[in-house]
Design an enzyme around this catalytic site. Structure first.
Site, PDB file in Angstrom:
ATOM      1  N   GLY A   1      51.096  67.086 -58.497  1.00 36.07           N
ATOM      2  CA  GLY A   1      52.341  67.701 -58.952  1.00 36.07           C
ATOM      3  C   GLY A   1      52.276  67.994 -60.442  1.00 36.07           C
TER       4      GLY A   1
ATOM      5  NE  ARG B   1      51.803  67.401 -54.071  1.00 34.74           N
ATOM      6  CZ  ARG B   1      52.073  66.518 -55.017  1.00 34.74           C
ATOM      7  NH1 ARG B   1      51.167  65.633 -55.355  1.00 34.74           N
ATOM      8  NH2 ARG B   1      53.257  66.522 -55.608  1.00 34.74           N
TER       9      ARG B   1
ATOM     10  CG  ASP C   1      48.316  57.982 -56.518  1.00 28.27           C
ATOM     11  OD1 ASP C   1      48.690  59.168 -56.673  1.00 28.27           O
ATOM     12  OD2 ASP C   1      48.879  57.210 -55.728  1.00 28.27           O
TER      13      ASP C   1
ATOM     14  CB  THR D   1      52.363  60.583 -62.009  1.00 32.66           C
ATOM     15  OG1 THR D   1      53.521  60.515 -61.169  1.00 32.66           O
ATOM     16  CG2 THR D   1      51.970  59.173 -62.383  1.00 32.66           C
TER      17      THR D   1
ATOM     18  CG  ASP E   1      56.078  59.916 -58.939  1.00 33.32           C
ATOM     19  OD1 ASP E   1      57.108  60.550 -59.218  1.00 33.32           O
ATOM     20  OD2 ASP E   1      55.286  60.257 -58.039  1.00 33.32           O
TER      21      ASP E   1
ATOM     22  CG  ASP F   1      52.956  56.432 -58.651  1.00 30.20           C
ATOM     23  OD1 ASP F   1      52.324  57.089 -59.507  1.00 30.20           O
ATOM     24  OD2 ASP F   1      53.141  56.839 -57.494  1.00 30.20           O
TER      25      ASP F   1
ATOM     26  NE  ARG G   1      54.480  61.292 -52.989  1.00 26.48           N
ATOM     27  CZ  ARG G   1      53.651  62.256 -53.307  1.00 26.48           C
ATOM     28  NH1 ARG G   1      52.739  62.048 -54.221  1.00 26.48           N
ATOM     29  NH2 ARG G   1      53.741  63.419 -52.730  1.00 26.48           N
TER      30      ARG G   1
ATOM     31  NE  ARG H   1      82.600  66.582 -52.777  1.00 27.99           N
ATOM     32  CZ  ARG H   1      83.062  67.728 -53.267  1.00 27.99           C
ATOM     33  NH1 ARG H   1      82.276  68.497 -53.999  1.00 27.99           N
ATOM     34  NH2 ARG H   1      84.297  68.101 -53.048  1.00 27.99           N
TER      35      ARG H   1
ATOM     36  CG  HIS I   1      60.307  70.451 -57.476  1.00 26.97           C
ATOM     37  ND1 HIS I   1      60.809  70.579 -56.211  1.00 26.97           N
ATOM     38  CD2 HIS I   1      59.050  69.964 -57.344  1.00 26.97           C
ATOM     39  CE1 HIS I   1      59.879  70.200 -55.333  1.00 26.97           C
ATOM     40  NE2 HIS I   1      58.816  69.828 -55.999  1.00 26.97           N
TER      41      HIS I   1
ATOM     42  CD  GLN J   1      64.133  63.917 -60.615  1.00 27.38           C
ATOM     43  OE1 GLN J   1      64.070  62.703 -60.668  1.00 27.38           O
ATOM     44  NE2 GLN J   1      64.230  64.566 -59.477  1.00 27.38           N
TER      45      GLN J   1
END
Ligand code: F6P
Length: 348
Positions: A10, A71, A102, A125, A127, A129, A171, A266, A272, A274
């Protein structure tokens, strides 16, 4: 010295800052750089573009990646792995800097271990992670985007006395949800690492209202698992690395809250947004430092390594350590977040 660069997975704010740093450092040392386009696909298909230093002017401020991304997983097809090895030689590369998460770095680690390809990794990333580095670039920008979005949503939530549920990416790791949740003073935060307790969440939201706070903010990570429905996916098809597309939990949580606490609720999925736009100053600096370190590793001939942040230092760590497993949320952050939605009723 002829150094290849690729960006995989990504896209993420800060990729261009890494590219600029590697290119400048390598060209200053008398070498030149070649961009492989769209991640590992660029190596498989020999799709490249030269990267003279001038091409990297001003790109530090641009999100995304000037090299494109995908990817693509060469290990899906044994022939593609061989193509990577052959094309690496045919392109006359001295080394390759792989910038990715990763998945991308997992491929780099294998190509290094199995074929001795001279590879260096840079951790990216939103994330956060990835193991072996305290933070990845892109993460800071992402949590700032969530923070700005929720600051805007707060005014509507407040005016209409609503509860607003905001779904973040990340994720299977709760880094984005937890740290942005702390930054926006969320009333409740749901992360993949902690089993969701709907009763507790609803009682917190009701209690806050009874105390006079007439709106509510809930931040939920896309990878959080609900007691009955488990992981919520927006597409069951898996990508080349076996990941399903997550998304949709925000809406489910909003419905659950509205049905239980009878307050208009709501949801907003930031998606995306982000990952888009210019990187924060922090990410520009971190990505630049990572890029410089990666270029140094190339110049020193230290391969199979990745730039990493340890405290305030940029260090080299083995690629295999970075991809050994996923770095889930450090629970100390969640404990701190929970000070604002404790299990125990506050003492009067
Ligand atoms: O890994 C970054 C990330 O943005 C995750 O947070 C998210 O689940 C995933 O990528 C989305 O991927 P895509 O853009 O391929 O849908």
């Amino acid at each position: 010295m002829h150094v290849g660069l690729l960006t995989g997975g990504g896209d993420c704010p800060g990729l261009n800052a890494v590219i600029r740093a590697v290119v400048r450092k390598i060209t200053n040392a008398g070498g030149d750089c070649l961009g492989l386009l769209e991640g590992w696909r660029g190596l498989i298909e020999m799709n490249t573009r030269p990267l003279p230093a001038l091409e990297t002017d001003g790109i530090i401020a641009r999100g995304g990646t000037i090299l494109g991304s995908s990817r693509t997983n060469p290990y899906k097809q044994p022939a593609d792995v061989q193509r990577c090895v052959d094309n690496f030689r045919d392109l006359g590369l001295t080394a390759l800097v792989a910038i990715g998460g990763d998945d991308t770095l997992g491929v780099a680690s294998k190509l290094y271990a199995e074929f001795g390809l001279p590879l260096v990794g840079v951790p990216k990333t939103i994330d956060n992670d990835l193991m072996a580095t305290d933070f990845t670039f892109g993460f800071d920008t992402a949590i700032n985007i969530v923070m700005e979005a929720v600051d805007r949503l707060r005014t509507t939530a407040e005016s209409h006395r609503r509860i607003m549920v905001v779904e973040t990416m990340g994720r299977h790791a709760g880094w984005i949800a937890c740290l942005s949740g702390i930054a926006v003073a969320a009333d409740y935060i749901l992360v993949p690492e902690v089993p969701v307790n709907l009763d507790h969440m609803c009682s917190v939201l009701q209690r806050r209202r009874a105390e006079g706070k007439m709106y509510g903010l809930v931040v939920v990570s896309e990878g959080a698992k609900l007691p009955e429905s488990g992981l919520i996916t927006s597409d069951v098809h898996t990508d080349e690395f076996g990941h399903v597309q997550l998304g949709g939990i925000g809406e489910v949580v909003a419905d659950l809250i509205q049905n239980r606490v009878k307050i208009e609720t709501r949801s907003v999925t930031l998606g995306h947004l982000q990952r888009g736009g210019p990187p924060s100053a922090y990410d520009r600096v971190l990505a630049t430092r990572f890029g410089i370190k990666a270029a140094e590793l190339v110049l020193e001939g230290k391969f199979g390594m990745m730039s990493a942040l340890k405290g305030n230092d940029i260090q080299a760590v083995p690629l295999k350590d970075a991809v050994a497993k996923q770095k889930i949320l450090d629970m100390r952050y969640y404990e701190e977040a929970k000070a604002f939605f404790p299990e125990e009723e506050p003492k009067k």
